[in-house]
Design a protein around this motif. Structure first.
Motif, PDB file in Angstrom:
ATOM      1  N   ILE A   1      -2.392   7.348   9.180  1.00 29.31           N
ATOM      2  CA  ILE A   1      -2.175   6.861   7.811  1.00 29.31           C
ATOM      3  C   ILE A   1      -1.310   5.610   7.832  1.00 29.31           C
ATOM      4  O   ILE A   1      -1.590   4.624   7.134  1.00 29.31           O
TER       5      ILE A   1
ATOM      6  N   SER B   1      -2.411   1.980   6.593  1.00 30.95           N
ATOM      7  CA  SER B   1      -1.731   1.492   5.396  1.00 30.95           C
ATOM      8  C   SER B   1      -1.297   0.043   5.533  1.00 30.95           C
ATOM      9  O   SER B   1      -1.428  -0.742   4.585  1.00 30.95           O
TER      10      SER B   1
ATOM     11  N   SER C   1       6.177  10.076   0.303  1.00 33.66           N
ATOM     12  CA  SER C   1       5.268   8.933   0.388  1.00 33.66           C
ATOM     13  C   SER C   1       5.581   8.047   1.580  1.00 33.66           C
ATOM     14  O   SER C   1       6.670   8.085   2.159  1.00 33.66           O
TER      15      SER C   1
ATOM     16  N   GLN D   1      -4.346  -2.041   5.198  1.00 32.34           N
ATOM     17  CA  GLN D   1      -4.729  -2.124   3.790  1.00 32.34           C
ATOM     18  C   GLN D   1      -3.814  -3.094   3.047  1.00 32.34           C
ATOM     19  O   GLN D   1      -4.268  -3.887   2.210  1.00 32.34           O
TER      20      GLN D   1
ATOM     21  N   TRP E   1       0.850  -1.189   0.000  1.00 27.14           N
ATOM     22  CA  TRP E   1       0.000   0.000   0.000  1.00 27.14           C
ATOM     23  C   TRP E   1       0.882   1.233   0.000  1.00 27.14           C
ATOM     24  O   TRP E   1       2.003   1.208   0.532  1.00 27.14           O
ATOM     25  N   LYS E   2       0.394   2.313  -0.590  1.00 27.25           N
ATOM     26  CA  LYS E   2       1.162   3.553  -0.691  1.00 27.25           C
ATOM     27  C   LYS E   2       0.269   4.738  -0.399  1.00 27.25           C
ATOM     28  O   LYS E   2      -0.895   4.753  -0.798  1.00 27.25           O
ATOM     29  N   GLU E   3       0.810   5.747   0.289  1.00 27.04           N
ATOM     30  CA  GLU E   3       0.071   6.967   0.605  1.00 27.04           C
ATOM     31  C   GLU E   3       0.961   8.195   0.420  1.00 27.04           C
ATOM     32  O   GLU E   3       2.173   8.138   0.648  1.00 27.04           O
ATOM     33  N   ASN E   4       0.340   9.291   0.044  1.00 27.71           N
ATOM     34  CA  ASN E   4       1.001  10.586  -0.045  1.00 27.71           C
ATOM     35  C   ASN E   4       1.025  11.206   1.353  1.00 27.71           C
ATOM     36  O   ASN E   4      -0.025  11.398   1.964  1.00 27.71           O
TER      37      ASN E   4
ATOM     38  N   ARG F   1       5.223   3.898   2.248  1.00 26.19           N
ATOM     39  CA  ARG F   1       5.005   2.642   1.529  1.00 26.19           C
ATOM     40  C   ARG F   1       5.024   1.481   2.509  1.00 26.19           C
ATOM     41  O   ARG F   1       5.936   1.374   3.338  1.00 26.19           O
TER      42      ARG F   1
END
Length: 414
Positions: A142, A146, A64, A149, A26-29, A66
């Motif tokens: 987050i 993540s 990011s 997720q 999973w990846k988030e900004n 990860r």
């Protein structure tokens, strides 16, 4: 036993037959939004409490987070990597507690938090201005969500490993440095499409210097982007034996950072042509390292309430190191700071298998680890010594790791 009977026997014995390692990503900004920027500062340049770079207006590339989740039968190993210089102890603890509050499906004991060490990321340790509560609370949430997720997307994979080399230099003048790039490729077991690429390289992401005024993951941005564009899936970068390792360049521009990232990406993609299968079970063992902090600089920062580090009443730190083995030929070691080459390379050579990933700044960011016989021996340079917890910390952590590896080997042979 006839063929049907043997087939049924295998179905009823998954460990002997169809058990496969699963992964999810999973990846988030995590770039600060406008309301968070006035209290969010970059870290990594100048002495602590100097050269603050806060209230940054622009991002060259987004920062990011990860997440990588691995599972084999009842064994898990999870990794969260932030684009930041280092991650403070309470942030790591809060992420794990948040995960525990949200789910019981992720084994938080085998969850580790790492930093890419980009100096154009934010200061999660608190010593260059730190980050505000709004942003801090958001990244903790987050990060926890993540990895959950990532766990929810886990699927069976085929794993391959490869190794190559890129031009890394030792900034303390030694002729020893880890110039290897070790990569694990994770492909869907059925479709053979790329799911993830885990890249382990030892080099400071400091192509951009202290004059930079844009958020960036430095050379790591083009490294990841290039591989993702050509291979597919998600790239997770983890820095290695980076304490004295760097790309030797006088150009400190975003263009040069892009060029270096592309150079590494192309080397990784070329190395994939000679990849080898990684087969076997996932095993995770834990080594606990406890050591006193004697550095005046570190103790003063902690006593002033600036540095996010957990000390006990004897001014000691305690941190868990994870030693992960996938089959016989691949191993991963988490390390709680920046190991220098003369420490990290002998440890890495003692790890099992052909493909060994030394994962620095993972589960803690405790500064530099310098062999005691190198401590104070580089004329005109003491940056690493000033921010080493203790002259003998490197020697002692090496003993703990080598004993742990030896013990794990003996357990597996039984």
């Amino acid at each position: 036993m006839n063929k049907i009977g043997f087939f049924l026997f295998l179905l009823c014995t998954p460990q002997l037959a169809f058990a496969a390692l699963k992964i999810g990503v999973w990846k988030e900004n995590i770039t600060p939004v406008l309301s968070e920027r006035s209290t969010s500062c970059m870290g990594g340049y100048g002495l602590p409490l100097t050269n603050p770079r806060c209230d940054i207006a622009e991002a060259h590339d987004y920062l990011s987070l990860r997440a990588l989740y691995m599972a084999y039968n009842n064994t898990q190993f999870s990794l969260i990597v932030f684009d930041t210089t280092g991650v403070g102890d309470t942030i790591i603890n809060d992420i794990k507690q948040r995960v525990s509050m949200l789910t019981d499906k992720v084994d938080v004991e085998n969850l580790v938090i790492a930093a890419t060490h980009t100096h154009a990321g934010l200061d999660y340790q608190g010593i260059w201005g730190g980050i505000g509560n709004e942003y801090r609370n958001r990244i903790v949430d987050i990060a926890a969500r993540s990895i959950i997720q990532a766990q929810s997307t886990a699927q069976g994979v085929k794993i391959f490993a490869a190794q190559t080399h890129v031009p890394i230099s030792n900034r303390r003048g030694w002729d020893i440095v880890d110039d290897s790039v070790t990569t694990l490729f994770f492909d869907n077991r059925k479709t053979e499409q790329a799911i993830a690429t885990l890249v382990n390289l030892s080099a400071h992401p400091t192509i951009l210097d202290g004059n930079n005024t844009q958020y960036s993951s430095d050379y790591i941005d083009s490294l990841r982007t290039n591989i993702e564009r050509k291979r597919g899936g998600m790239v997770i970068f983890v820095n290695g034996i980076l304490g004295d390792a760097q790309f030797n360049t006088t150009e400190r521009t975003v263009e040069k950072a892009k060029d270096i990232g592309n150079l590494v990406a192309n080397a990784v993609l070329e190395s994939e042509k000679a990849k080898q299968s990684v087969l076997g079970e996932l095993n995770v063992s834990t080594m606990t390292f406890t050591h006193p902090v004697t550095s005046t600089a570190i103790l003063q920062l902690e006593q002033n309430g600036v540095l996010d580090i957990n000390l006990d009443d004897k001014d000691q730190i305690t941190v868990d190191l994870k030693y992960v083995q996938i089959g016989k030929n691949t191993s991963l070691l988490t390390f709680p700071g920046e190991a220098l080459s003369r420490l990290g390379l002998p440890i890495k050579r003692n790890m099992n298998g052909k493909y060994n990933l030394f994962m620095g700044l993972t589960n803690a960011s405790y500064g530099y680890f310098i062999p005691s016989d190198e401590f104070g021996q580089i004329p005109g340079r003491n940056t690493e010594e000033r921010f080493s917890m203790d002259k003998y910390a490197a020697d002692e952590i090496k003993k703990v790791i080598n004993f742990g590896i030896k013990h794990q080997n003996s357990v597996q042979k039984e």
